[in-house]
Design an enzyme around this catalytic site. Sequence first.
Site, PDB file in Angstrom:
ATOM      1  N   GLY A  57      80.595  24.037  20.175  1.00 45.47           N
ATOM      2  CA  GLY A  57      80.411  22.604  19.973  1.00 45.47           C
ATOM      3  C   GLY A  57      80.167  22.321  18.503  1.00 45.47           C
ATOM      4  O   GLY A  57      79.711  23.203  17.758  1.00 45.47           O
ATOM      5  N   GLN A  62      77.720  17.815  10.975  1.00 46.14           N
ATOM      6  CA  GLN A  62      77.676  19.213  10.529  1.00 46.14           C
ATOM      7  C   GLN A  62      78.765  19.523   9.493  1.00 46.14           C
ATOM      8  O   GLN A  62      78.687  20.547   8.822  1.00 46.14           O
ATOM      9  CB  GLN A  62      77.833  20.164  11.718  1.00 46.14           C
ATOM     10  N   CYS A 111      72.885  27.790  16.611  1.00 49.09           N
ATOM     11  CA  CYS A 111      73.490  26.609  15.988  1.00 49.09           C
ATOM     12  C   CYS A 111      74.239  27.044  14.739  1.00 49.09           C
ATOM     13  O   CYS A 111      73.710  27.820  13.944  1.00 49.09           O
ATOM     14  CB  CYS A 111      72.397  25.611  15.621  1.00 49.09           C
ATOM     15  N   LEU A 112      75.459  26.514  14.576  1.00 52.13           N
ATOM     16  CA  LEU A 112      76.257  26.897  13.405  1.00 52.13           C
ATOM     17  C   LEU A 112      75.597  26.446  12.104  1.00 52.13           C
ATOM     18  O   LEU A 112      75.859  26.998  11.050  1.00 52.13           O
ATOM     19  CB  LEU A 112      77.669  26.295  13.510  1.00 52.13           C
ATOM     20  N   HIS A 115      72.799  19.418  22.947  1.00 55.90           N
ATOM     21  CA  HIS A 115      72.667  19.989  21.592  1.00 55.90           C
ATOM     22  C   HIS A 115      73.439  19.130  20.579  1.00 55.90           C
ATOM     23  O   HIS A 115      72.914  18.798  19.508  1.00 55.90           O
ATOM     24  CB  HIS A 115      73.192  21.433  21.618  1.00 55.90           C
ATOM     25  N   GLU A 116      74.674  18.747  20.937  1.00 59.83           N
ATOM     26  CA  GLU A 116      75.479  17.939  20.004  1.00 59.83           C
ATOM     27  C   GLU A 116      74.938  16.513  19.899  1.00 59.83           C
ATOM     28  O   GLU A 116      74.980  15.903  18.829  1.00 59.83           O
ATOM     29  CB  GLU A 116      76.956  17.922  20.419  1.00 59.83           C
ATOM     30  N   HIS A 151      72.322  16.548  17.397  1.00 57.33           N
ATOM     31  CA  HIS A 151      72.848  16.521  16.024  1.00 57.33           C
ATOM     32  C   HIS A 151      73.106  15.090  15.552  1.00 57.33           C
ATOM     33  O   HIS A 151      72.734  14.726  14.437  1.00 57.33           O
ATOM     34  CB  HIS A 151      74.153  17.310  15.932  1.00 57.33           C
TER      35      HIS A 151
HETATM   36 ZN   LIG Z   1      74.149  22.914  16.338  1.00 58.78          ZN
END
Ligand SMILES: [Zn+2]
Length: 171
Positions: free
Chosen positions: A46, A51, A93-94, A135-136, A139
């Site tokens: 995701g 991000q 998380c990226l 999670h998204e 963000h």
């Molecule tokens: Zn993330």
Amino acid sequence: MAVLEILKYPHRVLKKRSKEVDRIDDEVKTLIHDMAETMYEANGIGLAACQVGVPRRIIVLDVSPLDPKQALFAMINPEIISEEGEIDYEEGCLSVPDCLEKVRRKEKVRVKGMSPDGKEMEVAGEGILAIALQHEMDHINGLLILDRVSRVKREIYRNKLKKERRKGTGL
Ligand SMILES: [Zn+2]
């Protein structure tokens, strides 16, 4: 299509609430393609637009590596309309490298938003899809997994980052 740079904690764009998209133009469509490519390149499931430095309410998800019934989709201006149950899951998380934290989420969520072709859409997620959606959504509301864990854990991660930076600059 292009692979974009993924911003890392503590970049300030990650802390901001992203703004609604009022018009789905070519720029938004290109961004969505690039977000998907960036997500795949990073082996993520995701990604939110903030991000990659664009604070707009756009998310892309493809949780099929963990749930083969699922596939790639993008959502614009997503909103959670119902939620149910609770589940603890260790999330990465990226934007927060080398960090895995157990986060409590809703087990099922229903999210409505717009598809890239401007149609209303609704997604009912359970398990990993529900977790990834939340999670998204976090963000685009300026929240990271670090905001979902205890202060002690947050401090440990901050200290780890500081040490790595010191190493990186040879100090
Ligand atoms: Zn993330």
